[in-house]
Design a protein around this motif. Structure first.
Motif, PDB file in Angstrom:
ATOM      1  N   PHE A   1       3.220   5.037  -7.968  1.00 60.21           N
ATOM      2  CA  PHE A   1       2.354   3.752  -7.815  1.00 60.21           C
ATOM      3  C   PHE A   1       1.943   3.453  -9.154  1.00 60.21           C
ATOM      4  CE2 PHE A   1      -1.713   1.722  -7.851  1.00 60.21           C
ATOM      5  CZ  PHE A   1      -1.396   0.521  -7.094  1.00 60.21           C
ATOM      6  N   ALA A   2       1.672   4.507  -9.839  1.00 62.10           N
ATOM      7  CA  ALA A   2       1.205   4.306 -11.138  1.00 62.10           C
ATOM      8  C   ALA A   2       2.299   3.603 -12.114  1.00 62.10           C
ATOM      9  CB  ALA A   2       0.778   5.633 -11.827  1.00 62.10           C
ATOM     10  N   GLU A   3       3.573   4.016 -11.914  1.00 57.76           N
ATOM     11  CA  GLU A   3       4.413   3.372 -12.524  1.00 57.76           C
ATOM     12  C   GLU A   3       4.872   1.842 -12.346  1.00 57.76           C
ATOM     13  OE1 GLU A   3       6.503   4.611 -15.206  1.00 57.76           O
ATOM     14  OE2 GLU A   3       5.189   6.254 -15.239  1.00 57.76           O
ATOM     15  N   ALA A   4       4.837   1.642 -10.831  1.00 55.65           N
ATOM     16  CA  ALA A   4       5.232   0.427 -10.317  1.00 55.65           C
ATOM     17  C   ALA A   4       3.909  -0.550 -10.569  1.00 55.65           C
ATOM     18  CB  ALA A   4       5.479   0.491  -8.774  1.00 55.65           C
ATOM     19  N   PHE A   5       2.800  -0.245 -10.798  1.00 56.89           N
ATOM     20  CA  PHE A   5       1.629  -0.913 -10.913  1.00 56.89           C
ATOM     21  C   PHE A   5       1.131  -1.202 -12.470  1.00 56.89           C
ATOM     22  CE2 PHE A   5      -2.933  -2.006 -10.109  1.00 56.89           C
ATOM     23  CZ  PHE A   5      -2.725  -3.056  -9.421  1.00 56.89           C
ATOM     24  N   ALA A   6       1.918  -0.556 -13.320  1.00 59.67           N
ATOM     25  CA  ALA A   6       1.765  -0.475 -14.768  1.00 59.67           C
ATOM     26  C   ALA A   6       1.640  -1.927 -15.503  1.00 59.67           C
ATOM     27  CB  ALA A   6       2.562   0.294 -15.677  1.00 59.67           C
ATOM     28  N   ASP A   7       2.325  -2.912 -15.025  1.00 61.17           N
ATOM     29  CA  ASP A   7       2.386  -4.250 -15.396  1.00 61.17           C
ATOM     30  C   ASP A   7       0.787  -5.003 -15.120  1.00 61.17           C
ATOM     31  OD1 ASP A   7       4.665  -4.067 -16.387  1.00 61.17           O
ATOM     32  OD2 ASP A   7       5.683  -5.200 -14.734  1.00 61.17           O
ATOM     33  N   THR A   8       0.259  -4.421 -13.960  1.00 60.05           N
ATOM     34  CA  THR A   8      -1.301  -5.069 -13.503  1.00 60.05           C
ATOM     35  C   THR A   8      -2.157  -4.191 -14.165  1.00 60.05           C
ATOM     36  OG1 THR A   8      -0.109  -5.858 -11.454  1.00 60.05           O
ATOM     37  CG2 THR A   8      -2.507  -5.661 -11.651  1.00 60.05           C
ATOM     38  N   TYR A   9      -2.133  -2.916 -14.154  1.00 61.80           N
ATOM     39  CA  TYR A   9      -3.145  -2.050 -14.731  1.00 61.80           C
ATOM     40  C   TYR A   9      -2.411  -0.415 -15.011  1.00 61.80           C
ATOM     41  CZ  TYR A   9      -7.587  -0.019 -15.892  1.00 61.80           C
ATOM     42  OH  TYR A   9      -8.490   0.883 -16.908  1.00 61.80           O
ATOM     43  N   ASP A  10      -2.420  -0.224 -16.151  1.00 61.30           N
ATOM     44  CA  ASP A  10      -1.822   1.035 -16.346  1.00 61.30           C
ATOM     45  C   ASP A  10      -2.684   2.239 -15.852  1.00 61.30           C
ATOM     46  OD1 ASP A  10      -0.054   2.821 -16.897  1.00 61.30           O
ATOM     47  OD2 ASP A  10       0.362   2.051 -19.023  1.00 61.30           O
ATOM     48  N   TYR A  11      -2.590   2.979 -15.079  1.00 62.33           N
ATOM     49  CA  TYR A  11      -3.339   4.186 -14.684  1.00 62.33           C
ATOM     50  C   TYR A  11      -2.603   5.466 -15.152  1.00 62.33           C
ATOM     51  CZ  TYR A  11      -6.145   1.385 -11.340  1.00 62.33           C
ATOM     52  OH  TYR A  11      -7.170   0.586 -11.037  1.00 62.33           O
TER      53      TYR A  11
ATOM     54  N   SER B   1      -7.850 -11.211  -4.717  1.00 60.54           N
ATOM     55  CA  SER B   1      -6.354 -11.669  -3.957  1.00 60.54           C
ATOM     56  C   SER B   1      -5.192 -11.331  -4.813  1.00 60.54           C
ATOM     57  CB  SER B   1      -6.398 -13.060  -3.669  1.00 60.54           C
ATOM     58  OG  SER B   1      -7.761 -13.172  -2.692  1.00 60.54           O
ATOM     59  N   LYS B   2      -5.299 -11.565  -6.126  1.00 59.15           N
ATOM     60  CA  LYS B   2      -4.051 -11.187  -6.715  1.00 59.15           C
ATOM     61  C   LYS B   2      -3.792  -9.660  -6.828  1.00 59.15           C
ATOM     62  CE  LYS B   2      -1.279 -11.796 -10.857  1.00 59.15           C
ATOM     63  NZ  LYS B   2      -0.408 -10.866 -10.285  1.00 59.15           N
ATOM     64  N   TRP B   3      -5.035  -8.699  -7.012  1.00 56.96           N
ATOM     65  CA  TRP B   3      -4.620  -7.445  -7.050  1.00 56.96           C
ATOM     66  C   TRP B   3      -4.052  -6.714  -5.699  1.00 56.96           C
ATOM     67  CZ3 TRP B   3      -6.648  -3.177 -10.257  1.00 56.96           C
ATOM     68  CH2 TRP B   3      -6.863  -3.484 -11.457  1.00 56.96           C
ATOM     69  N   VAL B   4      -4.464  -7.423  -4.853  1.00 58.80           N
ATOM     70  CA  VAL B   4      -4.090  -7.083  -3.280  1.00 58.80           C
ATOM     71  C   VAL B   4      -2.644  -7.208  -3.184  1.00 58.80           C
ATOM     72  CG1 VAL B   4      -3.985  -7.596  -0.870  1.00 58.80           C
ATOM     73  CG2 VAL B   4      -6.328  -7.290  -2.040  1.00 58.80           C
ATOM     74  N   ASP B   5      -2.309  -8.430  -3.807  1.00 54.03           N
ATOM     75  CA  ASP B   5      -0.880  -8.961  -3.734  1.00 54.03           C
ATOM     76  C   ASP B   5       0.151  -7.918  -4.569  1.00 54.03           C
ATOM     77  OD1 ASP B   5      -1.254 -10.916  -2.060  1.00 54.03           O
ATOM     78  OD2 ASP B   5      -1.163 -12.461  -3.660  1.00 54.03           O
ATOM     79  N   ASP B   6      -0.658  -7.526  -5.581  1.00 56.33           N
ATOM     80  CA  ASP B   6       0.100  -6.463  -6.676  1.00 56.33           C
ATOM     81  C   ASP B   6       0.066  -5.247  -6.094  1.00 56.33           C
ATOM     82  OD1 ASP B   6       0.381  -8.852  -8.340  1.00 56.33           O
ATOM     83  OD2 ASP B   6      -1.304  -8.169  -9.762  1.00 56.33           O
ATOM     84  N   VAL B   7      -0.787  -4.810  -5.572  1.00 55.18           N
ATOM     85  CA  VAL B   7      -0.852  -3.336  -4.952  1.00 55.18           C
ATOM     86  C   VAL B   7       0.084  -3.213  -3.658  1.00 55.18           C
ATOM     87  CG1 VAL B   7      -2.013  -1.790  -3.380  1.00 55.18           C
ATOM     88  CG2 VAL B   7      -2.980  -2.742  -5.497  1.00 55.18           C
ATOM     89  N   ILE B   8       0.292  -4.237  -2.987  1.00 54.79           N
ATOM     90  CA  ILE B   8       1.208  -4.515  -1.867  1.00 54.79           C
ATOM     91  C   ILE B   8       2.662  -4.444  -2.458  1.00 54.79           C
ATOM     92  CG2 ILE B   8       2.110  -5.713  -0.051  1.00 54.79           C
ATOM     93  CD1 ILE B   8      -0.604  -6.625   0.707  1.00 54.79           C
ATOM     94  N   GLN B   9       3.010  -5.127  -3.734  1.00 53.17           N
ATOM     95  CA  GLN B   9       4.193  -5.241  -4.084  1.00 53.17           C
ATOM     96  C   GLN B   9       4.567  -3.847  -4.757  1.00 53.17           C
ATOM     97  OE1 GLN B   9       4.603  -8.346  -6.926  1.00 53.17           O
ATOM     98  NE2 GLN B   9       6.859  -8.003  -7.357  1.00 53.17           N
ATOM     99  N   ALA B  10       3.593  -3.228  -5.337  1.00 54.02           N
ATOM    100  CA  ALA B  10       4.103  -1.821  -5.952  1.00 54.02           C
ATOM    101  C   ALA B  10       4.393  -0.825  -4.866  1.00 54.02           C
ATOM    102  CB  ALA B  10       2.801  -1.388  -6.744  1.00 54.02           C
ATOM    103  N   CYS B  11       3.613  -0.979  -3.644  1.00 54.92           N
ATOM    104  CA  CYS B  11       4.035   0.083  -2.559  1.00 54.92           C
ATOM    105  C   CYS B  11       5.286  -0.353  -1.875  1.00 54.92           C
ATOM    106  CB  CYS B  11       2.843   0.010  -1.622  1.00 54.92           C
ATOM    107  SG  CYS B  11       1.160   0.760  -2.280  1.00 54.92           S
TER     108      CYS B  11
END
Length: 143
Positions: free
Chosen positions: A128-138, A72-82
């Motif tokens: 997305f990779a830039e925005a999501f880097a605080d959760t997981y860095d792709y 659920s946390k990852w879903v929230d983080d993905v939505i926030q990044a998008c």
């Protein structure tokens, strides 16, 4: 020194970064949605059995909750990044990976060719990779 100066002489490997994010959306994202009990495509509720199982030495309910909470946390983080993305990148990610439309359906809905749509998705993957880097860095960098 600017923020980008912290990266030193490293240059983003765009192709590898795009492949990492694509792998996330095509493989990991559906699993995360399932574990979070969320489906952006199908709004049916999952069937959950309330019957206890036997032979377990661990607390299965705690394990399930932990997996669910993390997903659920990852879903929230993905939505926030998008949500921080500009158009048309956000729309293309939504259509392809949240609504699971085919490229033909996306082409019809947006009036963009499939080739241009794939270019937009690749650009969206980099954002997305830039925005999501605080959760997981792709992101991957060339040395």
């Amino acid at each position: 020194m600017g923020l980008l100066g912290l990266l030193g002489d490293f240059e983003l490997d765009e192709k590898a970064t795009i492949n990492n994010v694509r792998r996330f959306f095509e493989h990991d994202w559906p699993i995360i949605q399932t574990r979070a009990h969320i489906s952006f495509v199908d709004v049916k509720s999952p069937v959950i059995s309330g019957m206890p199982s036997s032979g377990m030495t661990r607390n299965a309910n705690d394990d399930k909750y932990s997996i669910h909470a993390q997903a659920s946390k990852w879903v929230d983080d993905v939505i926030q990044a998008c949500q921080g993305m500009r158009e048309p990148h956000r729309t293309f990610l939504e259509l392809r990976y949240f609504k699971a439309l085919t490229w033909l359906d996306i082409e019809e809905a947006t009036d963009y060719s499939s080739k241009r749509g794939q270019e937009i998705i690749n650009e969206a993957f980099l954002g997305f990779a830039e925005a999501f880097a605080d959760t997981y860095d792709y992101r991957e960098y060339k040395v």
